[in-house]
Design a protein around this motif. Structure first.
Motif, PDB file in Angstrom:
ATOM      1  N   ASN A  52     -62.362 -18.310 -14.654  1.00 36.14           N
ATOM      2  CA  ASN A  52     -61.881 -17.165 -14.122  1.00 36.14           C
ATOM      3  C   ASN A  52     -60.578 -17.267 -13.689  1.00 36.14           C
ATOM      4  N   ASN A  53     -59.868 -18.258 -14.020  1.00 35.66           N
ATOM      5  CA  ASN A  53     -58.413 -18.454 -13.567  1.00 35.66           C
ATOM      6  C   ASN A  53     -57.643 -19.173 -14.828  1.00 35.66           C
ATOM      7  N   HIS A  96     -53.877 -14.518 -15.331  1.00 39.02           N
ATOM      8  CA  HIS A  96     -52.442 -14.702 -15.433  1.00 39.02           C
ATOM      9  C   HIS A  96     -51.960 -15.246 -16.616  1.00 39.02           C
ATOM     10  N   ASP A 148     -61.039  -0.999  -8.722  1.00 40.74           N
ATOM     11  CA  ASP A 148     -62.162  -1.568  -7.870  1.00 40.74           C
ATOM     12  C   ASP A 148     -63.538  -1.147  -8.012  1.00 40.74           C
ATOM     13  N   GLY A 187     -64.450 -13.528  -8.017  1.00 38.09           N
ATOM     14  CA  GLY A 187     -63.056 -13.099  -8.221  1.00 38.09           C
ATOM     15  C   GLY A 187     -62.664 -13.468  -9.740  1.00 38.09           C
ATOM     16  N   TYR A 188     -61.693 -13.109 -10.683  1.00 37.46           N
ATOM     17  CA  TYR A 188     -60.958 -13.485 -11.813  1.00 37.46           C
ATOM     18  C   TYR A 188     -59.665 -13.107 -11.562  1.00 37.46           C
ATOM     19  N   VAL A 189     -58.835 -14.156 -12.195  1.00 39.56           N
ATOM     20  CA  VAL A 189     -57.328 -13.977 -12.033  1.00 39.56           C
ATOM     21  C   VAL A 189     -56.849 -14.354 -13.473  1.00 39.56           C
ATOM     22  N   GLU A 227     -56.442  -8.855 -12.519  1.00 38.22           N
ATOM     23  CA  GLU A 227     -57.256  -9.376 -11.411  1.00 38.22           C
ATOM     24  C   GLU A 227     -58.542  -8.531 -11.084  1.00 38.22           C
ATOM     25  N   GLY A 228     -59.348  -9.071 -10.612  1.00 38.57           N
ATOM     26  CA  GLY A 228     -60.620  -8.248 -10.234  1.00 38.57           C
ATOM     27  C   GLY A 228     -61.877  -9.225  -9.983  1.00 38.57           C
ATOM     28  N   TYR A 229     -62.975  -8.464 -10.089  1.00 38.01           N
ATOM     29  CA  TYR A 229     -64.124  -9.382  -9.810  1.00 38.01           C
ATOM     30  C   TYR A 229     -65.048  -9.417 -11.148  1.00 38.01           C
ATOM     31  N   MET A 234     -54.155 -19.275 -14.820  1.00 38.42           N
ATOM     32  CA  MET A 234     -52.803 -19.919 -14.527  1.00 38.42           C
ATOM     33  C   MET A 234     -52.952 -21.438 -14.424  1.00 38.42           C
ATOM     34  N   LYS A 266     -50.316 -10.194 -14.970  1.00 41.17           N
ATOM     35  CA  LYS A 266     -51.296 -10.230 -13.610  1.00 41.17           C
ATOM     36  C   LYS A 266     -52.520  -9.336 -13.903  1.00 41.17           C
ATOM     37  N   THR A 299     -58.704  -4.947 -10.344  1.00 43.03           N
ATOM     38  CA  THR A 299     -58.135  -4.502  -8.776  1.00 43.03           C
ATOM     39  C   THR A 299     -56.536  -4.596  -8.985  1.00 43.03           C
TER      40      THR A 299
END
Lengths: 342, 238
Positions: free
Chosen positions: B213-214, B165, B44, B161-163, B150-152, B216, B148, B59
């Motif tokens: 930023n994603n 996956h 974080d 946000g970014y994810v 994730e964070g910012y 998946m 997985k 995160t």
């Protein structure tokens, strides 16, 4: 509506959803590897919890094995104001007909809590159900065990279940934990559909597709099975985190936890209105509309809630929103709320 | 000088005792650690800079390691069958114990981040709470999330946000750790350190703002990240 009348895109999605369901149906026939339950004392009747293959293994503490007698004792305590000093009982807030939740206090429903390790909206207690019930007995109710020890029926039942001459707060918490662990909801229409015992409608199936894909992004937090992830998230309902809205921050005092709350299960969600930690939404339609157009972006919002698909809300059509709500209602388990054993 | 002599004698004795005829075995412990280039990993905090110029935080970090293989100097390989769930922020999951690794000198270790085709089937893993939450939707290919993360990430308009996956067979990450390992003790401990910036570095720089930023549901993004993962881990003697 016939399949022929669907657009090619809709047919593709429907076929993907059908494929998904067929995998679940296939797997439903698989035998689940069960944990060996801890042994019970002689004279007591062991109680086994059956649950779907999609659930994680249920861990039962070795010092509190499930018994028919222990669960019945916990049930009696759950509904008895003897636990408190002001006439309250557990069942005063956790009402069976609303899946052991409460309209007025917006209490978290007491279903499938045996799989949880985080309790209360802010995670005020982490650990086992025994830990959670110890909190309730010691902190919330401040149970006066002298009243229980003066009750010959309870004395006899505690002696039978736990072998104790004098009832302690720990014994009370353990009995309550047994009862709560027995409150399993696993027979919704969706469960029966997965088990190939009944059908769901095309609208519900389409709603499942939205739920279980990037379209709705519900599944990351409401994982299939328990329909929860036993974690805390800020789902964008607030932009100011004061008072009741500070969330897990109240427990940790970590600014990164502002606005984060425990993911509630969606099982029996139709019965557990109002929604969110403060009950701000009265209907499932309002909840879906929040995710569709009302998400507030703040420093602690869950990264998943800031994906491109959320940039301007989910942008679901009226039909898609209706489908999603229809799917959520397939998670209603009427056999659970009508079960005389609960 | 005297110490060097004794060490040499011990090494020769150790090597001799591990001859094929009566080969000895070691328990290898891999302590999984994290860094972001020169910085330690802290949850974080938006303070990490990747090669694309993204300032980002972490995160959430969960993944599977499988297919760990020790490659011997002689050309022989030792394959491990275990699947290890790791949560970067949950210390108790960050130690991998491998029993009965044949004593010897290994020149590299390889592993997968994710699950091979045979293992990447929905509900094939024991239904722990972690495995259930790592499920990859059947209508998106089924199986499990391999990673997985994730964070910012900082943008001119604020944090976004970014994810990241990864899942499905095509985004299985093959990692190579080239490091000579002497495995002779009854118990041998090594640090296996993930440098999170490697996910964004090479062979192709990945920009969380322009490449997505994603990941998946985005096969090209997943492939790019997965390919970059080949060198996220390095090994060193504990």
């Amino acid at each position: 509506m016939s399949i022929k009348s669907l657009s090619s895109n809709a047919k593709k999605r429907l076929s993907e959803a059908c494929f998904s369901i067929s995998i679940l149906v296939l797997l439903a026939s698989c035998h689940k590897q069960k944990e060996t339950p801890p042994p019970v004392s002689s004279g007591l009747t062991p109680y086994e919890i059956k649950y779907p293959f999609t659930f994680p293994a249920l861990n039962i503490p070795s010092d509190n094995p499930l018994t028919v007698e222990g669960i019945a004792l916990g049930k009696a305590l759950y509904g008895d104001p003897i636990l408190s000093n002001d006439g309250r009982s557990c069942s005063a807030c956790h009402v069976k007909s609303t899946s052991f939740s409460s309209f007025s206090a917006n209490a978290i429903p007491h279903i499938n809590e045996g799989w949880n390790t985080k309790f209360l909206w802010r995670g005020g207690v982490e650990g086992t159900l025994e830990d959670a019930m110890s909190f309730e007995v010691n902190e919330f109710f401040k149970t006066d065990v002298t009243k229980l020890n003066a009750n010959q029926d309870y004395k006899a039942r505690f002696k039978n279940v736990y072998g104790v001459e004098t009832i302690s707060r720990k014994d009370v918490a353990y009995a309550l934990a047994q009862y709560l662990r027995s409150l399993t909801s696993v027979d919704s229409r969706f469960d029966r559909y997965v088990r190939k015992e009944s059908m769901i409608t095309m609208s519900e199936l389409n709603g499942f597709y939205i739920f279980n894909s990037e379209k709705g992004e519900c599944f990351h937090c409401h994982s299939l099975g328990l329909f929860a992830d036993n974690a805390y998230h800020n789902n964008g309902i607030d932009s100011i985190f004061t008072g009741n809205n500070a969330g897990r921050y109240d427990v940790t005092k970590n600014p990164n936890d502002l606005g984060k709350f425990k993911t509630p299960t969606l099982r029996n969600i139709e019965l557990t209105a109002p929604y969110m930690h403060d009950g701000r939404y009265l209907t499932l339609e309002e909840v879906v509309e929040h995710y569709n157009s009302g998400v507030k972006k703040t420093a602690t919002i869950d990264p998943i809630m800031t994906l491109p698909s959320f940039e301007n809300g989910l942008q679901l059509t009226a039909q898609q929103k209706s489908d999603l709500v229809a799917f959520l209602k397939t998670l209603t388990d009427t056999s659970f709320v009508n079960n005389p054993l609960h | 000088m005297k110490n060097m002599f004794f060490l040499s004698v011990l090494l020769i004795m150790g090597l001799y005792s591990c001859k094929k005829s009566d080969r000895k075995y070691s328990q290898v412990v891999l302590n999984v650690k994290y860094k972001v280039d020169d910085l330690s990993l802290q949850k974080d905090t938006v303070r990490y800079l990747n090669n694309a110029g993204n300032l980002y935080s972490v995160t959430h970090l969960e993944y599977y390691i499988s297919g760990i293989t020790f490659h011997e100097e002689s050309g022989h390989d030792f394959h491990c069958t275990g699947i290890h769930y790791i949560n970067g922020f949950s210390p108790q999951t960050n130690q991998i114990l491998i029993d009965s690794v044949p004593c010897g000198i290994y020149t590299s270790v390889t592993c997968n981040i994710g699950l091979s085709h045979a293992l990447n089937v929905s509900n094939s893993l024991t239904n722990t709470a972690e495995n259930v939450n790592m499920a990859w939707p059947d209508n998106m290919g089924g199986g499990y999330h391999f990673l997985k993360m994730e964070g910012y990430v900082k943008t001119p308009a604020g944090n976004m946000g970014y994810v990241v996956h990864l899942g499905t067979d095509t985004s299985l990450v093959s990692c190579v750790m080239t490091q000579q390992l002497y495995v002779f003790a009854v118990r041998s401990e090594f640090d296996m350190t993930m440098n999170l910036n490697e996910w964004y570095r090479s062979p192709a720089v990945y920009n969380l703002l322009t490449d997505g930023n994603n990941t998946m549901g985005n096969p090209s993004s997943m492939s790019k990240i997965a390919a970059n993962g080949y060198n996220v881990f390095t090994l060193q003697l504990n």
